[in-house]
Design a protein around this motif. Structure first.
Motif, PDB file in Angstrom:
ATOM      1  N   LEU A 221     -18.361  -0.855  13.384  1.00 19.11           N
ATOM      2  CA  LEU A 221     -18.184  -1.431  12.048  1.00 19.11           C
ATOM      3  C   LEU A 221     -16.704  -1.578  11.736  1.00 19.11           C
ATOM      4  CD1 LEU A 221     -19.324  -2.265   9.284  1.00 19.11           C
ATOM      5  CD2 LEU A 221     -19.245   0.124   8.618  1.00 19.11           C
ATOM      6  N   LEU A 222     -15.972  -0.487  11.955  1.00 17.74           N
ATOM      7  CA  LEU A 222     -14.546  -0.524  11.648  1.00 17.74           C
ATOM      8  C   LEU A 222     -13.816  -1.545  12.512  1.00 17.74           C
ATOM      9  CD1 LEU A 222     -13.846   3.263  11.110  1.00 17.74           C
ATOM     10  CD2 LEU A 222     -13.987   1.471   9.411  1.00 17.74           C
ATOM     11  N   ARG A 223     -14.276  -1.642  13.747  1.00 20.67           N
ATOM     12  CA  ARG A 223     -13.646  -2.610  14.644  1.00 20.67           C
ATOM     13  C   ARG A 223     -13.880  -4.022  14.144  1.00 20.67           C
ATOM     14  NH1 ARG A 223     -16.344  -2.825  19.395  1.00 20.67           N
ATOM     15  NH2 ARG A 223     -16.739  -0.611  19.173  1.00 20.67           N
ATOM     16  N   ALA A 224     -15.115  -4.274  13.692  1.00 22.15           N
ATOM     17  CA  ALA A 224     -15.460  -5.608  13.191  1.00 22.15           C
ATOM     18  C   ALA A 224     -14.589  -5.978  11.999  1.00 22.15           C
ATOM     19  CB  ALA A 224     -16.936  -5.648  12.814  1.00 22.15           C
ATOM     20  N   ILE A 225     -14.399  -5.003  11.111  1.00 25.02           N
ATOM     21  CA  ILE A 225     -13.586  -5.265   9.927  1.00 25.02           C
ATOM     22  C   ILE A 225     -12.155  -5.564  10.344  1.00 25.02           C
ATOM     23  CG2 ILE A 225     -12.617  -4.229   7.842  1.00 25.02           C
ATOM     24  CD1 ILE A 225     -15.224  -2.653   7.546  1.00 25.02           C
ATOM     25  N   LYS A 226     -11.670  -4.753  11.264  1.00 29.14           N
ATOM     26  CA  LYS A 226     -10.293  -4.924  11.725  1.00 29.14           C
ATOM     27  C   LYS A 226     -10.108  -6.277  12.406  1.00 29.14           C
ATOM     28  CE  LYS A 226      -7.077  -3.267  15.145  1.00 29.14           C
ATOM     29  NZ  LYS A 226      -6.854  -2.497  16.332  1.00 29.14           N
ATOM     30  N   GLU A 227     -11.076  -6.630  13.247  1.00 27.30           N
ATOM     31  CA  GLU A 227     -10.982  -7.903  13.969  1.00 27.30           C
ATOM     32  C   GLU A 227     -10.858  -9.089  13.029  1.00 27.30           C
ATOM     33  OE1 GLU A 227     -14.481  -8.072  16.350  1.00 27.30           O
ATOM     34  OE2 GLU A 227     -13.662  -6.727  17.881  1.00 27.30           O
ATOM     35  N   ARG A 228     -11.511  -8.957  11.902  1.00 24.18           N
ATOM     36  CA  ARG A 228     -11.463 -10.065  10.948  1.00 24.18           C
ATOM     37  C   ARG A 228     -10.181 -10.062  10.135  1.00 24.18           C
ATOM     38  NH1 ARG A 228     -16.235  -9.083  12.408  1.00 24.18           N
ATOM     39  NH2 ARG A 228     -18.147 -10.219  11.867  1.00 24.18           N
ATOM     40  N   GLY A 229      -9.404  -9.012  10.297  1.00 24.14           N
ATOM     41  CA  GLY A 229      -8.151  -8.945   9.567  1.00 24.14           C
ATOM     42  C   GLY A 229      -8.350  -8.661   8.092  1.00 24.14           C
ATOM     43  N   ILE A 230      -9.465  -8.036   7.770  1.00 24.79           N
ATOM     44  CA  ILE A 230      -9.730  -7.720   6.364  1.00 24.79           C
ATOM     45  C   ILE A 230      -9.022  -6.418   6.029  1.00 24.79           C
ATOM     46  CG2 ILE A 230     -11.531  -7.107   4.707  1.00 24.79           C
ATOM     47  CD1 ILE A 230     -13.430  -8.853   6.392  1.00 24.79           C
ATOM     48  N   LYS A 231      -8.373  -6.404   4.881  1.00 23.41           N
ATOM     49  CA  LYS A 231      -7.607  -5.232   4.502  1.00 23.41           C
ATOM     50  C   LYS A 231      -8.449  -4.289   3.654  1.00 23.41           C
ATOM     51  CE  LYS A 231      -4.362  -7.884   2.884  1.00 23.41           C
ATOM     52  NZ  LYS A 231      -5.004  -9.062   3.474  1.00 23.41           N
ATOM     53  N   LEU A 232      -8.351  -3.024   4.016  1.00 24.03           N
ATOM     54  CA  LEU A 232      -9.046  -2.025   3.227  1.00 24.03           C
ATOM     55  C   LEU A 232      -8.028  -1.264   2.412  1.00 24.03           C
ATOM     56  CD1 LEU A 232     -11.278  -0.646   6.089  1.00 24.03           C
ATOM     57  CD2 LEU A 232     -11.960  -2.237   4.289  1.00 24.03           C
ATOM     58  N   LEU A 233      -8.324  -1.073   1.146  1.00 30.50           N
ATOM     59  CA  LEU A 233      -7.343  -0.422   0.297  1.00 30.50           C
ATOM     60  C   LEU A 233      -7.710   1.028   0.074  1.00 30.50           C
ATOM     61  CD1 LEU A 233      -4.847  -0.692  -1.489  1.00 30.50           C
ATOM     62  CD2 LEU A 233      -6.359  -1.304  -3.359  1.00 30.50           C
ATOM     63  N   PRO A 235      -6.825   4.379  -2.107  1.00 30.43           N
ATOM     64  CA  PRO A 235      -6.393   4.516  -3.499  1.00 30.43           C
ATOM     65  C   PRO A 235      -4.873   4.421  -3.671  1.00 30.43           C
ATOM     66  CG  PRO A 235      -8.072   6.124  -3.046  1.00 30.43           C
ATOM     67  CD  PRO A 235      -7.864   5.357  -1.775  1.00 30.43           C
ATOM     68  N   ASP A 236      -4.109   4.929  -2.701  1.00 31.71           N
ATOM     69  CA  ASP A 236      -2.660   4.971  -2.888  1.00 31.71           C
ATOM     70  C   ASP A 236      -1.951   3.674  -2.531  1.00 31.71           C
ATOM     71  OD1 ASP A 236      -2.758   7.523  -3.786  1.00 31.71           O
ATOM     72  OD2 ASP A 236      -2.515   8.412  -1.819  1.00 31.71           O
ATOM     73  N   LYS A 237      -2.166   3.234  -1.294  1.00 35.96           N
ATOM     74  CA  LYS A 237      -1.411   2.048  -0.927  1.00 35.96           C
ATOM     75  C   LYS A 237      -2.224   1.117  -0.034  1.00 35.96           C
ATOM     76  CE  LYS A 237       0.819   4.412   2.962  1.00 35.96           C
ATOM     77  NZ  LYS A 237      -0.011   5.581   3.081  1.00 35.96           N
ATOM     78  N   PRO A 238      -1.907  -0.172  -0.123  1.00 38.35           N
ATOM     79  CA  PRO A 238      -2.642  -1.104   0.730  1.00 38.35           C
ATOM     80  C   PRO A 238      -2.118  -1.020   2.152  1.00 38.35           C
ATOM     81  CG  PRO A 238      -1.024  -2.295  -0.555  1.00 38.35           C
ATOM     82  CD  PRO A 238      -0.929  -0.872  -0.963  1.00 38.35           C
ATOM     83  N   ILE A 239      -2.975  -1.462   3.090  1.00 41.24           N
ATOM     84  CA  ILE A 239      -2.555  -1.445   4.481  1.00 41.24           C
ATOM     85  C   ILE A 239      -2.286  -2.857   4.916  1.00 41.24           C
ATOM     86  CG2 ILE A 239      -3.187  -0.555   6.746  1.00 41.24           C
ATOM     87  CD1 ILE A 239      -5.724   0.522   5.001  1.00 41.24           C
ATOM     88  N   ARG A 240      -1.349  -2.991   5.800  1.00 43.34           N
ATOM     89  CA  ARG A 240      -1.047  -4.351   6.262  1.00 43.34           C
ATOM     90  C   ARG A 240      -2.092  -4.797   7.276  1.00 43.34           C
ATOM     91  NH1 ARG A 240       4.098  -2.355   7.398  1.00 43.34           N
ATOM     92  NH2 ARG A 240       3.853  -3.217   9.473  1.00 43.34           N
ATOM     93  N   HIS A 241      -1.998  -6.047   7.626  1.00 44.40           N
ATOM     94  CA  HIS A 241      -2.879  -6.634   8.629  1.00 44.40           C
ATOM     95  C   HIS A 241      -2.879  -5.813   9.903  1.00 44.40           C
ATOM     96  CE1 HIS A 241      -4.969 -10.341   7.976  1.00 44.40           C
ATOM     97  NE2 HIS A 241      -3.992 -10.798   7.234  1.00 44.40           N
ATOM     98  N   LYS A 359     -10.544 -12.806   4.322  1.00 44.05           N
ATOM     99  CA  LYS A 359      -9.538 -12.862   5.377  1.00 44.05           C
ATOM    100  C   LYS A 359      -8.161 -13.185   4.835  1.00 44.05           C
ATOM    101  CE  LYS A 359     -10.601 -14.875   9.523  1.00 44.05           C
ATOM    102  NZ  LYS A 359     -11.485 -14.713  10.672  1.00 44.05           N
ATOM    103  N   ASN A 360      -8.167 -13.787   3.648  1.00 47.72           N
ATOM    104  CA  ASN A 360      -6.890 -14.251   3.106  1.00 47.72           C
ATOM    105  C   ASN A 360      -5.908 -13.111   2.894  1.00 47.72           C
ATOM    106  OD1 ASN A 360      -5.134 -14.882   0.522  1.00 47.72           O
ATOM    107  ND2 ASN A 360      -5.613 -16.803   1.559  1.00 47.72           N
ATOM    108  N   ASP A 361      -4.642 -13.453   3.139  1.00 46.37           N
ATOM    109  CA  ASP A 361      -3.577 -12.442   3.016  1.00 46.37           C
ATOM    110  C   ASP A 361      -3.544 -11.709   1.694  1.00 46.37           C
ATOM    111  OD1 ASP A 361      -0.788 -13.663   5.019  1.00 46.37           O
ATOM    112  OD2 ASP A 361      -2.627 -12.573   5.491  1.00 46.37           O
ATOM    113  N   ARG A 362      -3.811 -12.451   0.652  1.00 45.84           N
ATOM    114  CA  ARG A 362      -3.677 -11.827  -0.675  1.00 45.84           C
ATOM    115  C   ARG A 362      -4.859 -10.920  -1.013  1.00 45.84           C
ATOM    116  NH1 ARG A 362       0.506 -13.908  -3.319  1.00 45.84           N
ATOM    117  NH2 ARG A 362       1.212 -15.961  -2.661  1.00 45.84           N
ATOM    118  N   CYS A 363      -5.900 -11.059  -0.204  1.00 41.01           N
ATOM    119  CA  CYS A 363      -7.126 -10.332  -0.532  1.00 41.01           C
ATOM    120  C   CYS A 363      -7.165  -8.943   0.079  1.00 41.01           C
ATOM    121  CB  CYS A 363      -8.311 -11.117   0.034  1.00 41.01           C
ATOM    122  SG  CYS A 363      -9.445 -11.606  -1.213  1.00 41.01           S
TER     123      CYS A 363
END
Lengths: 395, 377
Positions: A221-233, A235-241, A359-363
């Motif tokens: 699951l985590l790999r799938a999310i990562k492959e799509r370049g989706i960012k998970l936030l 609580p403290d800070k966002p993660i980059r691509h 997938k969008n950068d801002r998302c």
């Protein structure tokens, strides 16, 4: 008495009787505490007091000392205490039995057989009270004194089974069967312990297999999310691509794991979390926010390939929600925005799929649940909401 | 061979009181004799020499004792010498008593001798009888066998094959299968005893022999003994079975880990399958084996097996497991009349197998004599 005396004593009686009314009988029971007082008389005691204080209960102490005459040899005393314990045991008064056996053990008599029996009996009393550890310790002590004491060995095995210590139980059974190979009880205990042990081993294996399966699912699951370049936030800070860079991979994986550990807090709130289906598509729990009326809608399983329009058609196509007092939330009037919580909004075409937007950068996905704002095109609230904010367009 | 005077002189050197170097040379010479077939046959007519060897096993010199035991091992590997060993020289009582001594460092050699002596039924009966007469009995043997590290200086793994040989006799089988005692149950875990192939093989052989008495099959397969998982585990592999197949299996075979390996010795694999096959003799046995999902285990086993003899045994078993029930009158396969030519074939196969095992024992004895390292696994 002769009648004559009766006549005479009647007068005397009156005087005699008078005394009763005038003077209180010394040493009489008081109305309020006569039951208590009764209990103190050994003859009328219903239960023996826990401790016998010779000052308070001189008669009882006297009786006890007859039983527990300290002048007698320790073996006799110990035996008497054993018998006393056995009596209590028969009455199922296990606590008292333990007291008696303990007293017997304190006598430290030289007869190791008797000593072993006291330990074994005390073990039995503990067993019936559910004190498995104490019972086991006593059985062990008995075994040390008399390694072939069958009752001790049987009791030890029983305790181990209750404590779910099946390997140890088997050892006790082995020892017992060495002494008496045909003992039925020991054979039954052995078979039971063996069965429990093997079942427990199976359960452990099953749990391991399940854990592994879950781990594999989580990883894919985590790999799938990562492959799509989706960012998970977090609580403290966002993660980059996610990229091929080692460090980023590390922090991404770590963040993913923490993402997991955070319990995907949405799960607690809604009980749903993102999952991967058999065809390899992600399904997200999605929140639609209607700030105009402070309302929300929750889609528990939004396939990433689905387009927003299709969901909006279902949600608003047939019936408008009751909170839409102006009756203006028709699907064709709706605009969708993603709020980056830093004062900037991303507007996107509802014809797009969820994946395209995520997938969008801002998302980014916060708390495991993508959420989007819904406004009505051209409405007063919309104008007010958007004023002062930068709106980006997703093409 | 030796002349009478030479023999007399040699015998005179084989006493405890003789000077060590002379004693040593004399025993070495005897050992040399036992290494050849003619030498053995010669000694057959000279029980005094064998008695002397036995006496010298109490010698203070370890080297001499070793040679004596090697000689006895070689002699015991030859069946024609059994009578002289057991009757004339009467070696059994002393062997047994030393065997039970937890500090005796030559116990492994004793086990080998006893295994050799119990191979064939005739001497096996003698071995059993002396075991009883010396007040030791089977319970003690089983107890020692089941006690890990009974003897810190000897592994006693050969007690496995000894027990297996003893189960040729109905008295031994009766003891192992005694329902009032707990004997066979204690042996079951050893089907997976990793420390020794010899011991493992002996235990599996014991179980197989005990399964010839089909009256006990239902009891063996019941919870009171539960023999099935112990026969199947060595044959089961790491392959994942479906959830449905898993749930139907005996508890011990469910959810096996990925690193599960099968029994590595093909002879033992074959014996395990033969035991399972024996258990399919009765209808009840067949039903139980079918119900407990033995088939999927053997199906996966078959895919991985390479040895032809083992494959064929496996196929026989699978055949029974997937076939329908036989016609009435044929339910108990052990009560069938087997045509004589087929029966002869079976006996022939058995004899060949025994010969093979005998050869191996002889080879080991030879290797011992030459002080070669024979892996004792």
């Amino acid at each position: 008495m002769s009648q004559a005396q009766d006549y005479d004593s009647d007068d005397g009686m009156d005087g005699f009787m008078d005394n009763f009314t005038k003077h209180k009988y010394k040493g009489a029971f008081n109305e309020s505490n006569w039951e208590e007082e009764f209990d103190k008389v050994p003859m009328f005691m219903k239960t023996a007091p826990e401790e016998i204080d010779p000052k308070k209960h001189p008669e009882l102490a006297c009786l006890q000392s007859i039983i527990h005459d300290d002048d007698r040899p320790p073996e006799e005393q110990a035996k008497a205490l054993k018998d006393e314990g056995n009596e209590y045991f028969k009455e199922k008064n296990y606590k008292k039995a333990i007291v008696s056996y303990t007293e017997g053990l304190k006598k430290k008599c030289q007869d190791s057989d008797l000593h072993a029996i006291l330990f074994t009996n005390r073990a039995a009393a503990h067993f019936h009270l559910g004190n498995m550890r104490s019972a086991l310790n006593d059985a062990l002590a008995a075994k040390k004194l008399k390694p072939d004491h069958l009752k001790a060995l049987t009791r030890g095995a029983q305790c181990c089974i209750e404590l779910c210590n099946f390997s140890e139980a088997l050892q006790w059974c082995e020892e017992g069967l060495k002494v008496q190979p045909k003992d039925q009880k020991l054979q039954e205990l052995r078979a039971a312990a063996d069965k429990f042990k093997r079942t427990a081993e199976r359960d452990a294996r099953k749990a391991k297999v399940k854990e592994k399966k879950e781990r594999v699912q989580r990883d894919s699951l985590l790999r799938a999310i990562k492959e799509r370049g989706i960012k998970l936030l977090k609580p403290d800070k966002p993660i980059r691509h996610g990229s091929d860079d080692e460090d980023e991979h590390e922090s991404m994986t770590k963040a993913m794991a923490e993402f997991e550990l955070d319990g995907l807090s949405c799960q607690e709130a809604t009980g749903f979390k993102v999952h991967l289906d058999d065809q390899g598509f992600l399904h997200w729990p999605v929140l639609f926010l209607y700030p105009e009326y402070g309302q929300t809608d929750f889609i528990s399983s939004f396939n990433e390939c689905d387009r927003f329009v299709d969901h909006l058609a279902v949600m608003f196509g047939e019936e408008l929600p009751p909170w839409d007092v102006d009756r203006k939330y028709h699907p064709q009037n709706l605009q969708l925005y993603f709020d980056d919580e830093k004062g900037e909004l991303l507007q996107f075409d509802p014809e797009m799929s969820l994946l395209k937007v995520l997938k969008n950068d801002r998302c980014f996905v916060k708390d495991g649940t993508p959420s989007f704002i819904v406004l009505v095109k051209g409405s007063a609230f919309c104008k007010m909401f958007l004023s002062g904010k930068t709106v980006h367009q997703l093409k | 061979m030796l002349s009478d005077t030479e023999a007399k002189e040699l015998l005179s050197f084989l006493t405890l009181e003789t000077r060590p170097d002379v004693k040593g040379q004399a025993t070495e010479y005897i050992l040399g004799l036992t290494g050849t077939r003619d030498g053995c046959r010669y000694l057959q007519s000279k029980p005094d020499f064998i008695k002397a060897l036995l006496t010298l096993t109490s010698d203070p010199s370890v080297a001499i004792v070793k040679d004596c035991y090697h000689a006895l091992i070689n002699l015991s590997a030859d069946e024609t010498l059994h009578q002289v060993l057991v009757k004339d020289a009467n070696i059994l009582p002393s062997l047994f008593h030393n065997l039970l001594d937890p500090t005796y460092m030559f116990s492994d050699r004793i086990c080998t001798i006893l295994t050799n002596l119990s191979r064939h039924e005739k001497t096996c009966k003698n071995v059993f009888r002396v075991l009883q007469e010396e007040g030791i009995g089977l319970p003690k043997i089983v107890e020692v066998l089941c006690t890990e590290d009974y003897n810190k200086k000897a592994s006693l793994h050969y007690l496995g094959p000894l027990l297996s040989n003893l189960t040729q006799l109905p008295e031994t089988r009766q003891f192992v299968l005694d329902r009032e005692r707990c004997v066979v149950q204690r042996l079951l875990p050893y089907t997976q005893y990793e420390a020794s192939t010899v011991k493992r093989g002996g235990i599996v052989g014991t179980l197989r022999n005990c399964c010839f008495d089909y009256a006990n099959h239902e009891w063996l397969l019941s919870d009171a003994v539960d023999i099935l998982p112990f026969l199947l585990l060595p044959l089961a592999g790491p392959e994942e079975l479906s959830e449905e197949e898993n749930e139907g299996l005996p508890v011990d075979l469910q959810y096996l880990p990925e690193d599960k390996t099968r029994e590595e010795d093909p002879d033992i694999r074959k014996m395990l399958i033969e035991t399972l096959l024996l258990l399919t003799a009765t209808r009840v046995g067949r039903q139980i084996l079918k119900r407990k999902n033995v088939y999927p285990i053997m199906r996966e086993f078959h895919k991985c097996e390479k040895e032809p003899q083992v494959i064929s045994a496996c196929e026989k078993l699978v055949q029974v497991l997937i076939s329908d029930e036989p016609d009435t009158g044929m339910e108990n396969l052990m009560e069938l009349d087997i045509p004589e030519d087929i029966e002869l074939k079976f006996r022939d196969m058995d004899a060949k197998e025994e010969e093979q095992i005998g050869k191996e024992a002889l080879m080991r004895a030879e290797a011992d004599k030459n002080n070669l390292e024979v892996p004792r696994s």
